[in-house]
Scaffold this active site. Sequence first.
Site, PDB file in Angstrom:
ATOM      1  N   HIS A 101     -63.229  16.098 -84.731  1.00 24.12           N
ATOM      2  CA  HIS A 101     -62.821  15.943 -86.137  1.00 24.12           C
ATOM      3  C   HIS A 101     -63.974  15.603 -87.089  1.00 24.12           C
ATOM      4  O   HIS A 101     -63.846  14.743 -87.966  1.00 24.12           O
ATOM      5  CB  HIS A 101     -61.768  14.844 -86.256  1.00 24.12           C
ATOM      6  CG  HIS A 101     -60.443  15.180 -85.626  1.00 24.12           C
ATOM      7  ND1 HIS A 101     -59.993  16.465 -85.470  1.00 24.12           N
ATOM      8  CD2 HIS A 101     -59.451  14.372 -85.131  1.00 24.12           C
ATOM      9  CE1 HIS A 101     -58.783  16.432 -84.899  1.00 24.12           C
ATOM     10  NE2 HIS A 101     -58.431  15.192 -84.678  1.00 24.12           N
ATOM     11  N   HIS A 110     -54.355  16.056 -91.322  1.00 24.81           N
ATOM     12  CA  HIS A 110     -53.907  15.346 -90.112  1.00 24.81           C
ATOM     13  C   HIS A 110     -52.718  14.418 -90.405  1.00 24.81           C
ATOM     14  O   HIS A 110     -52.649  13.304 -89.884  1.00 24.81           O
ATOM     15  CB  HIS A 110     -55.084  14.561 -89.539  1.00 24.81           C
ATOM     16  CG  HIS A 110     -55.049  14.376 -88.064  1.00 24.81           C
ATOM     17  ND1 HIS A 110     -54.022  13.711 -87.412  1.00 24.81           N
ATOM     18  CD2 HIS A 110     -55.900  14.786 -87.093  1.00 24.81           C
ATOM     19  CE1 HIS A 110     -54.270  13.698 -86.118  1.00 24.81           C
ATOM     20  NE2 HIS A 110     -55.405  14.348 -85.893  1.00 24.81           N
ATOM     21  N   GLU A 127     -51.279  20.532 -87.203  1.00 30.92           N
ATOM     22  CA  GLU A 127     -52.625  20.744 -87.761  1.00 30.92           C
ATOM     23  C   GLU A 127     -52.949  22.234 -87.707  1.00 30.92           C
ATOM     24  O   GLU A 127     -53.312  22.755 -86.648  1.00 30.92           O
ATOM     25  CB  GLU A 127     -53.651  19.949 -86.965  1.00 30.92           C
ATOM     26  CG  GLU A 127     -53.399  18.460 -86.958  1.00 30.92           C
ATOM     27  CD  GLU A 127     -54.074  17.782 -85.786  1.00 30.92           C
ATOM     28  OE1 GLU A 127     -55.309  17.782 -85.717  1.00 30.92           O
ATOM     29  OE2 GLU A 127     -53.356  17.253 -84.906  1.00 30.92           O
TER      30      GLU A 127
HETATM   31  C1  BGC Z   1     -56.284  15.599 -81.359  1.00 35.69           C
HETATM   32  C2  BGC Z   1     -55.988  14.428 -80.462  1.00 35.69           C
HETATM   33  C3  BGC Z   1     -56.517  13.196 -81.122  1.00 35.69           C
HETATM   34  C4  BGC Z   1     -55.827  13.046 -82.456  1.00 35.69           C
HETATM   35  C5  BGC Z   1     -56.291  11.844 -83.222  1.00 35.69           C
HETATM   36  C6  BGC Z   1     -55.583  15.384 -82.653  1.00 35.69           C
HETATM   37  O1  BGC Z   1     -55.884  16.418 -83.523  1.00 35.69           O
HETATM   38  O2  BGC Z   1     -55.893  16.819 -80.786  1.00 35.69           O
HETATM   39  O3  BGC Z   1     -56.553  14.625 -79.185  1.00 35.69           O
HETATM   40  O4  BGC Z   1     -56.285  12.068 -80.339  1.00 35.69           O
HETATM   41  O5  BGC Z   1     -56.067  14.188 -83.226  1.00 35.69           O
HETATM   42  O6  BGC Z   1     -57.642  11.808 -83.277  1.00 35.69           O
END
Ligand code: BGC
Length: 392
Positions: free
Chosen positions: A143, A215, A356
Amino acid sequence: MLKYHSLAFIIAATLLLGGCNSPSSNQTDNQSTSDSMSSISSVVFGQLPDGQIVNLYTLRSKSGTEIKITNYGGIITHWTAPDNAGVFEDIVLGYDTLGGYLKDTPYFGAIVGRYGNRIAKGKFTIDGKTYELAINNAPNHLHGGKIGFDKAVWEAKTIDAENALQLSYVSKDGEEGFPGALTCTVLYKLTDEGALEITYTATTDKPTVVNLTNHTYFNLTGEAKNDILGHELTLNADRFLPVDAGLIPTGELRAVQGTPFDFTKSIKIGAGINNVQNEQIKLGGGYDHCWLINRPTQNTDSLVLAAIAHDPGSGRVLEAFTTEPALQFYTGNFLNGGITGKNNTKYEKRCAFCLETQHYPDSPNQPQFPSVVLRPGQTYRTKTVYKLSVKK
Ligand code: BGC
């Protein structure tokens, strides 16, 4: 190659969403408009440790929906939607104050970038040059790194005539290891009917990779009263990406048919989530995978309906439309009651889900996946629409 604004895109968006694309105001919006009109207002949300002040913007729709967004991380902090008795409740997880987001957050409501999801070992190569990224989910990059777009202060501009908030951010060349200065804009627009349209654009001054998403953690029961295992979900996806132990796609595109990943017909999220006989459920600790959205091949950058979630108790229905090729469906498996969010609510495991919309994780290292490379002179442009309604 990334997606470009096209006539097909506009036509598909208009057809799919009916009136949703029409500007929500021939009225002049301001704080004093009546409840039945769309409007935007703002207050100070708080101060960052370096002294910067960030705001909280409230977008209201004619239908009564309210969405609050801060220019810290572009975070959607609140989102109210009616249930089948007309009662408005908050359907997203988050904190009451800025302090919560500064302390610790699993990306609640945030804009995620420069690259949504994981890049294996935090490394990739463009035009023969290898780049090393921040490792914040060892051994991988997740991310956007240690200080991703979710922690950036975005420049905000309200566009009253469109009931929209425009956020802009320039990510520096070398930030978190990514090449090229990336100029990004995210437009949040709330329609009269209460749909949120999110349009992402970006340009670069050096070849780079981009994969922007939002998110938001949804819980349609309202105020996170119950977990989300009773929500019914449909995903317009015949295939998903199996992952390895580090949640990096193995490269296989696997058919969902006959597996707990088959949401082609509406089923409860809880139906297969604990089926650890399935090696992929076990590796993800539930659902934390990328589904490949079915779309007509000749019309690759049109908005298509990717997901429908329905909470039978409240009657709330959430539909996600997107121009993106994939969707990461994450069921809050890493929440464990350790976070106390809005209204003193403890966020327990699987008390929310994320839709997402994005390109595939680890695309920079998997040339067979759709490309995420953006070059100078090109414009990255994607759009996702979250539409709420009720089923009586
Ligand atoms: C990911 C997860 C992660 C979460 C929070 C999601 O997009 O796929 O693995 O724990 O985001 O970071």
